[in-house]
Design an enzyme around this catalytic site. Structure first.
Site, PDB file in Angstrom:
ATOM      1  N   ASN A   9       0.857  -1.187   0.000  1.00  0.00           N
ATOM      2  CA  ASN A   9       0.000   0.000   0.000  1.00  0.00           C
ATOM      3  C   ASN A   9       0.894   1.238   0.000  1.00  0.00           C
ATOM      4  O   ASN A   9       1.491   1.572   1.018  1.00  0.00           O
ATOM      5  CB  ASN A   9      -0.888  -0.046   1.260  1.00  0.00           C
ATOM      6  CG  ASN A   9      -1.699   1.220   1.456  1.00  0.00           C
ATOM      7  OD1 ASN A   9      -1.803   2.051   0.548  1.00  0.00           O
ATOM      8  ND2 ASN A   9      -2.273   1.382   2.643  1.00  0.00           N
ATOM      9  N   LYS A  11       0.095   4.250  -0.304  1.00  0.00           N
ATOM     10  CA  LYS A  11      -0.594   5.416   0.280  1.00  0.00           C
ATOM     11  C   LYS A  11      -0.395   6.654  -0.612  1.00  0.00           C
ATOM     12  O   LYS A  11      -0.302   6.512  -1.823  1.00  0.00           O
ATOM     13  CB  LYS A  11      -0.097   5.637   1.707  1.00  0.00           C
ATOM     14  CG  LYS A  11      -0.202   4.368   2.567  1.00  0.00           C
ATOM     15  CD  LYS A  11      -0.012   4.610   4.020  1.00  0.00           C
ATOM     16  CE  LYS A  11      -0.111   3.299   4.780  1.00  0.00           C
ATOM     17  NZ  LYS A  11      -0.019   3.428   6.213  1.00  0.00           N
ATOM     18  N   HIS A  97      -9.427   0.860   5.642  1.00  0.00           N
ATOM     19  CA  HIS A  97      -8.120   1.181   6.233  1.00  0.00           C
ATOM     20  C   HIS A  97      -8.339   2.202   7.348  1.00  0.00           C
ATOM     21  O   HIS A  97      -9.167   3.110   7.212  1.00  0.00           O
ATOM     22  CB  HIS A  97      -7.179   1.729   5.154  1.00  0.00           C
ATOM     23  CG  HIS A  97      -5.767   1.816   5.630  1.00  0.00           C
ATOM     24  ND1 HIS A  97      -5.345   2.777   6.509  1.00  0.00           N
ATOM     25  CD2 HIS A  97      -4.684   1.022   5.392  1.00  0.00           C
ATOM     26  CE1 HIS A  97      -4.059   2.583   6.781  1.00  0.00           C
ATOM     27  NE2 HIS A  97      -3.644   1.523   6.115  1.00  0.00           N
ATOM     28  N   GLU A  99      -6.766   4.719   8.217  1.00  0.00           N
ATOM     29  CA  GLU A  99      -6.608   6.120   7.807  1.00  0.00           C
ATOM     30  C   GLU A  99      -7.897   6.645   7.168  1.00  0.00           C
ATOM     31  O   GLU A  99      -8.274   7.799   7.355  1.00  0.00           O
ATOM     32  CB  GLU A  99      -5.404   6.250   6.856  1.00  0.00           C
ATOM     33  CG  GLU A  99      -4.096   6.111   7.620  1.00  0.00           C
ATOM     34  CD  GLU A  99      -2.943   5.531   6.815  1.00  0.00           C
ATOM     35  OE1 GLU A  99      -2.980   5.546   5.569  1.00  0.00           O
ATOM     36  OE2 GLU A  99      -1.983   5.041   7.456  1.00  0.00           O
ATOM     37  N   GLU A 169      -4.841  -4.959  10.973  1.00  0.00           N
ATOM     38  CA  GLU A 169      -3.838  -3.906  11.094  1.00  0.00           C
ATOM     39  C   GLU A 169      -4.069  -3.130  12.389  1.00  0.00           C
ATOM     40  O   GLU A 169      -4.868  -2.176  12.408  1.00  0.00           O
ATOM     41  CB  GLU A 169      -3.945  -2.926   9.922  1.00  0.00           C
ATOM     42  CG  GLU A 169      -3.707  -3.539   8.572  1.00  0.00           C
ATOM     43  CD  GLU A 169      -3.216  -2.497   7.584  1.00  0.00           C
ATOM     44  OE1 GLU A 169      -2.115  -2.670   7.073  1.00  0.00           O
ATOM     45  OE2 GLU A 169      -3.914  -1.500   7.356  1.00  0.00           O
ATOM     46  N   GLY A 175       2.763   2.445  10.733  1.00  0.00           N
ATOM     47  CA  GLY A 175       3.705   3.545  10.544  1.00  0.00           C
ATOM     48  C   GLY A 175       4.468   3.929  11.804  1.00  0.00           C
ATOM     49  O   GLY A 175       5.156   4.946  11.834  1.00  0.00           O
ATOM     50  N   SER A 215       3.827  -1.887  10.406  1.00  0.00           N
ATOM     51  CA  SER A 215       5.284  -1.935  10.599  1.00  0.00           C
ATOM     52  C   SER A 215       5.880  -3.302  10.283  1.00  0.00           C
ATOM     53  O   SER A 215       6.794  -3.758  10.981  1.00  0.00           O
ATOM     54  CB  SER A 215       5.659  -1.486  12.020  1.00  0.00           C
ATOM     55  OG  SER A 215       5.288  -0.141  12.206  1.00  0.00           O
TER      56      SER A 215
HETATM   57  P1  PGA Z   1       3.046   0.415   7.631  1.00  0.00           P
HETATM   58  O1  PGA Z   1       1.567   0.595   7.067  1.00  0.00           O
HETATM   59  O2  PGA Z   1       3.598  -0.859   7.071  1.00  0.00           O
HETATM   60  O3  PGA Z   1       3.790   1.639   7.155  1.00  0.00           O
HETATM   61  O4  PGA Z   1       2.957   0.368   9.122  1.00  0.00           O
HETATM   62  C1  PGA Z   1       0.723  -0.495   6.899  1.00  0.00           C
HETATM   63  C2  PGA Z   1      -0.620  -0.029   6.356  1.00  0.00           C
HETATM   64  O5  PGA Z   1      -1.103   1.040   6.745  1.00  0.00           O
HETATM   65  O6  PGA Z   1      -1.214  -0.705   5.507  1.00  0.00           O
END
Ligand code: PGA
Length: 252
Positions: A9, A11, A97, A99, A169, A175, A215
């Site tokens: 992803n 983003k 997601h 976000e 997640e 992140g 992460s």
């Molecule tokens: P990350 O994000 O690997 O940067 O923690 C994962 C995600 O949001 O899908």
């Protein structure tokens, strides 16, 4: 056998040139390794059409989209439809997601509509779920994830849910550099599978791929992916570097 999937992803990162370069690097390196996993690249909308050309004809690599609007077409400025995504050969679409839930206030009801629209269009939703740090500290993560599943996904028929992928997640891991431990991931993935088994049956539950995200990096992917209920990963930051992403794919 369940599909093993590693999805990147990207983003809101990478302008067109950078997206093309990254997709070329990944495709080239993938061709030289022995890879059993299904790989999904999820760039921004502007890069979908170009990346489709790069990956077309390559084995086990597919295109994903970060979002969709659950209407066929019309006056929805700024949105994108299933038909548009299909016209550039998108196969997978992220739904739920954290976000999107947090920054764009997407409700469980809205996510349910997206899932229905995607399934109707023969696209595979990657349904994301996961708890915040506060919820985990209160040890209410299982209830929280069960409710997320119930509100947006578990109304589907067994046949429909077999066309979905789930990504666990934990928000505190996204992140942050703080991944869930392999045990924490396994516990939640097993719980999700049991929840599906209770609602449908064991065969259905055993057929659904459940990915871990948060992460996930080259140095922790192997231990997380080795858990019996973890079927791959949804990778954010580490999917932006071809070398790291390939190394994660090789950890399957
Ligand atoms: P990350 O994000 O690997 O940067 O923690 C994962 C995600 O949001 O899908």
């Amino acid at each position: 056998m369940r599909k093993k999937i590693v999805a990147g992803n990207w983003k809101m990162n990478n302008a067109l040139g950078q997206s093309i370069q990254l997709a070329e690097e990944i495709t080239e390196q993938l061709a030289s390794i022995n890879n059993e996993a299904v790989v999904v690249l999820i760039p921004s909308f502007i890069a979908l059409a170009s990346i489709e050309k790069i990956i077309s004809g390559q084995k086990n690599i597919f295109l994903g989209a970060q979002n969709v609007y659950p209407k066929m077409n019309g006056a929805y400025t700024g949105e994108i439809s299933t038909e548009m995504l299909k016209s550039v050969d998108v196969k997978y679409v992220l739904v739920g997601h954290s976000e999107r839930r947090d920054l764009f206030y997407e409700s469980a009801e809205f996510l349910k509509e997206k899932i229905e629209a995607l399934l109707q269009a023969d696209l595979t939703p990657i349904f994301c779920c996961g708890e915040s740090l506060t919820i985990r500290q209160e040890q209410k993560q299982e209830d929280f994830v069960r409710i997320q599943l119930e509100k947006s996904l578990l109304h589907l028929s067994a046949k429909q849910i077999l066309n979905c992928v789930i990504a666990y997640e934990p928000i505190w891991a996204i992140g942050s550099g703080l991944n869930a431990s392999a045990e924490q991931a396994q516990q939640m993935h097993q719980f999700i599978r049991e929840t599906i088994s209770e609602k449908y049956d064991q065969v259905t539950a055993n057929s659904i791929s459940i990915l871990y995200g948060g992460s996930c990096k080259p140095d922790n992917a192997k231990s997380i992916f080795s858990q019996p209920d973890v079927d791959g990963g949804l990778i954010g930051g580490a999917s932006l570097k071809a070398k790291d992403f390939i190394s994660i794919i090789q950890s399957i």
